[in-house]
Design a protein around this motif. Sequence first.
Motif, short mmCIF file in Angstrom:
data_model
loop_
_atom_site.label_atom_id
_atom_site.label_comp_id
_atom_site.label_asym_id
_atom_site.label_seq_id
_atom_site.Cartn_x
_atom_site.Cartn_y
_atom_site.Cartn_z
N LEU A 1 0.82 -1.20 0.00
CA LEU A 1 0.00 0.00 0.00
C LEU A 1 0.86 1.25 0.00
O LEU A 1 0.58 2.22 -0.73
CB LEU A 1 -0.91 -0.01 1.24
N ALA A 2 1.96 1.25 0.79
CA ALA A 2 2.82 2.43 0.85
C ALA A 2 3.50 2.69 -0.48
O ALA A 2 3.66 3.85 -0.89
CB ALA A 2 3.87 2.24 1.95
N ALA A 3 3.92 1.63 -1.16
CA ALA A 3 4.59 1.84 -2.46
C ALA A 3 3.65 2.51 -3.44
O ALA A 3 4.04 3.45 -4.16
CB ALA A 3 5.06 0.48 -3.00
N GLY A 4 2.39 2.05 -3.51
CA GLY A 4 1.44 2.67 -4.43
C GLY A 4 1.15 4.11 -4.06
O GLY A 4 1.12 5.01 -4.93
N LEU A 5 0.91 4.36 -2.76
CA LEU A 5 0.61 5.73 -2.32
C LEU A 5 1.80 6.65 -2.57
O LEU A 5 1.64 7.81 -3.00
CB LEU A 5 0.25 5.72 -0.84
N ALA A 6 3.01 6.19 -2.26
CA ALA A 6 4.18 7.04 -2.45
C ALA A 6 4.35 7.42 -3.91
O ALA A 6 4.70 8.57 -4.25
CB ALA A 6 5.43 6.31 -1.93
N HIS A 7 4.13 6.47 -4.81
CA HIS A 7 4.29 6.76 -6.23
C HIS A 7 3.25 7.77 -6.70
O HIS A 7 3.54 8.69 -7.47
CB HIS A 7 4.19 5.46 -7.03
N GLU A 8 2.01 7.64 -6.23
CA GLU A 8 0.94 8.52 -6.67
C GLU A 8 1.07 9.91 -6.06
O GLU A 8 0.67 10.90 -6.69
CB GLU A 8 -0.42 7.92 -6.28
N ILE A 9 1.59 10.00 -4.85
CA ILE A 9 1.67 11.30 -4.17
C ILE A 9 2.97 12.02 -4.50
O ILE A 9 3.04 13.26 -4.50
CB ILE A 9 1.52 11.11 -2.65
N ASN A 10 4.02 11.28 -4.83
CA ASN A 10 5.33 11.90 -5.04
C ASN A 10 5.30 12.85 -6.23
O ASN A 10 5.90 13.94 -6.18
CB ASN A 10 6.38 10.80 -5.24
N ASN A 11 4.63 12.47 -7.32
CA ASN A 11 4.58 13.34 -8.51
C ASN A 11 3.89 14.66 -8.22
O ASN A 11 4.41 15.73 -8.55
CB ASN A 11 3.90 12.61 -9.66
N PRO A 12 2.67 14.71 -7.62
CA PRO A 12 2.07 16.01 -7.29
C PRO A 12 2.95 16.84 -6.37
O PRO A 12 3.01 18.06 -6.51
CB PRO A 12 0.76 15.62 -6.61
N LEU A 13 3.66 16.22 -5.44
CA LEU A 13 4.53 16.99 -4.55
C LEU A 13 5.68 17.61 -5.33
O LEU A 13 6.11 18.75 -5.06
CB LEU A 13 5.08 16.09 -3.44
N GLY A 14 6.19 16.86 -6.33
CA GLY A 14 7.26 17.43 -7.16
C GLY A 14 6.76 18.64 -7.94
O GLY A 14 7.47 19.65 -8.08
N VAL A 15 5.55 18.55 -8.46
CA VAL A 15 4.98 19.69 -9.19
C VAL A 15 4.80 20.88 -8.24
O VAL A 15 5.10 22.03 -8.60
CB VAL A 15 3.63 19.28 -9.83
N ILE A 16 4.31 20.60 -6.99
CA ILE A 16 4.13 21.70 -6.03
C ILE A 16 5.46 22.38 -5.73
O ILE A 16 5.57 23.62 -5.70
CB ILE A 16 3.49 21.15 -4.74
N LEU A 17 6.52 21.61 -5.51
CA LEU A 17 7.83 22.20 -5.21
C LEU A 17 8.37 22.96 -6.42
O LEU A 17 9.03 24.03 -6.27
CB LEU A 17 8.81 21.10 -4.80
N CYS A 18 8.11 22.46 -7.62
CA CYS A 18 8.59 23.16 -8.84
C CYS A 18 7.92 24.51 -8.98
O CYS A 18 8.58 25.53 -9.21
CB CYS A 18 8.33 22.27 -10.06
#
Length: 818
Positions: free
Chosen positions: A593-610
Amino acid sequence: MTAFRNRSLHARFLIGLSLLMTVLGAIFIVLLYFHLRHQFEAETEEKASLILAQVEAVQGYIRRTLRPVMYELLPPDAFIMEAMSTSYATRMIMSDLNLSPDHHIYRRVAVGARNPDFEANALERGILAQFQANPGLARYRDMLREAGEDVFVVARPVVFEASCLHCHGDPAQAPKELLARYGDTRGFGHAAGDLAGLDMVSMPVSGDMWKLRGATIGFAAMFGLGMVVVFILIQFFFDRLVVHNLGRVSEVMRRHFPGEADASLGDGRGVREGEIDELLSGIEAFARHLGEARAKLEDYAANLERKVDERTLELRVTADERRADVRLFVDLLNSLNRSQSRAELLRASLAMVGTRFGAARVSYVCSLTSGQYTSWPNDDVPPDLPPDWTRLVAEGVASILPDRAYVPVQTSDLSRGLLCLYFGGQVALSAQTQGVLRALGLQMGIAMENLDALDTLLRQNLLLGSIFEGISDPLFLVDEDCRVVTANASAEALAVAVRTGKDEPDALLAALAGLAPGDGRPCPLKELHAEKPPAPRELIMAGERSFSAHIYPLFDEERRIGRAVIYLRENTAEKRMLARMQQNEKVVAVGKLAAGLAHEINNPLGVILCYTELLRHNLTGRQELADLAVIERHATKAKAVLRDLMDFARPRRPATGLCDLGRALTELAGIFQVQAQVRQAVLDLSVAPNLPPILADAQALDQVAANLLINALDALPATGGRIEMRASQDGETGEVVLEVADNGPGVPPEHKTRIFDPFFTTKEVGQGSGLGLAVVYGLVRDMGGRVEVENRGGAVFSVRFPAARAEGGADGGGEDGT
């Protein structure tokens, strides 16, 4: 005195009570008067002392302050009486006190005073004489009578000092103003240390003394009134409790001894003598009757004694015989306890029977073994049996002949043999002795039957004991009061292993099964018996050893609850294995479950930081930049949590190699020593010598130890924190053990099963992600080890690694060659 003795008990008691109350009242009144007078004198003396203290203060001020200043300001021969003379200034200042409404009178007097107005009178001369006679006397106090009035006087002596001799020494050196006013004849010729006079305060106290006497008289009146009330109450209760009951005793004497009572108790109205005397007279009459009865009994006993002696002699002979018979039966019972076989019992019994009855030879013939016999004193001569001896045994009939006796030996349902007594001559056996012989045959049959039953019981008990001790698990038997009746070796070994303090083994074994009553509660065994069937009980012992207790109730013939058999089976390893399996399943499920959530949430966080970085170059307002920094900080924190999730969930092959656990812990302790000092804590590292290397990932090993140290630092108290990090080798399993212990609050029991779950944390929101211990569990599992937690004065985390084999090579390393 005779008139007083002739009065009734009631009258004598009242007269004595009146005298006692009068004496006590007089003592209390006198003591009260002297107490009040002493208190009044103490208060009066305190007031006078205050006045004398004021006088001393004025005189001291003139001597030490005012007079030296005046000498400096005035010409050498000048003298101002009002400012430089202590006696003059004191009289002037204290003259107002003599006019006060309190009637306090102050006088400064002397013998041969310079001013005749202050010449000492007769009373004051007497006080001066006492100061002269006692140079060490510093204060005089007394209650005096002056001019028909009571006066309380307090005085102190006045002594010439060196500074006083200017006016009281040589007249030629005295100030002119002083000579002009008083002349040169009075008040001169003194030396330092001479008694100059006295300061005296007198207080008229006649009015106060009358008030004191009035208070004493009032107390006496109140005391007298109270004594009258007490006197009446005591009289009433004495009459009801004593006089009335004594009258009842006298009435009993008159009812049972009317003639003697008329002569000794009088008319019963207490006119002739008191109630006590009446009672004594009645007791004397009763004693006289007893004496007469005793004389009659003694006369009867004198005639009876001779008959009793004759009968006693006959009974003594019979008693000796019966005593010998009883001793014989007791000895037979004792021989049963000492004998180990039937032959041993027979030899001992035959010897005792022969000795008791004076037989030359005694034999026993067994009817169950085709005439096998045993004889005393030896077995060489076979017994001489009658032709019908089998009938005697079968019918249970004794045959008593002049020179011998044949007694059947039998029980209630079985004939066992024949007891033969040979006397060697003709003897006369009484009917009672023959009855003893028949009872002896029955007793010997019962003894042999009990010996057979005991032998069977011992064999069955030996078999049961072998089965009971052969069970490897703890097993014991308890009674209805939860007391242990017996336990096998495994149960006793368990009791010894967990015993603490002064617990008794029996109580400890019952406590192991959860049956030890306490706090006034009865044994819970009956409640457990009510369950159909009783459910197993889970028990946790010291050292977190777990047992499953099975209780099997035992019932008596009436189906009443009695004893119980308790069987303990240790399931510690099973429960630990089940907990590890459940933890592994949780880790695998949460990891996916953590692997799936991390993959799905990591991309939006990268966009937010960019976009945050882009907005920073386009915004200029301070508030806008501050808001942007908040967004960036929380997005970075979320990305760090996702990185932990990825590390936790990402499957990897540990780069295992030979790692030196001691060196790794030493390096890590140096890093965390600074953090411990900042928290005012102590970090103690202990590494056992000759610690073997372990097969582990060096980087993962550092991460495991670091997470455990961080967790320990967070659990420390505000002051006095201590962390102990120990590395050692288990002598039994050969595993290398890493222990991290802190003196914090420990892990609550309800959290032990969840402490390694992902996202489980007891810290405040924002203080931890709950992944540290879950990561530790996963890393240790991947390296083939295991991690456990327990409480010993705080939380203690134990990580067990398999030791590397000896042929594993020298100390190498994992990915970084540690």
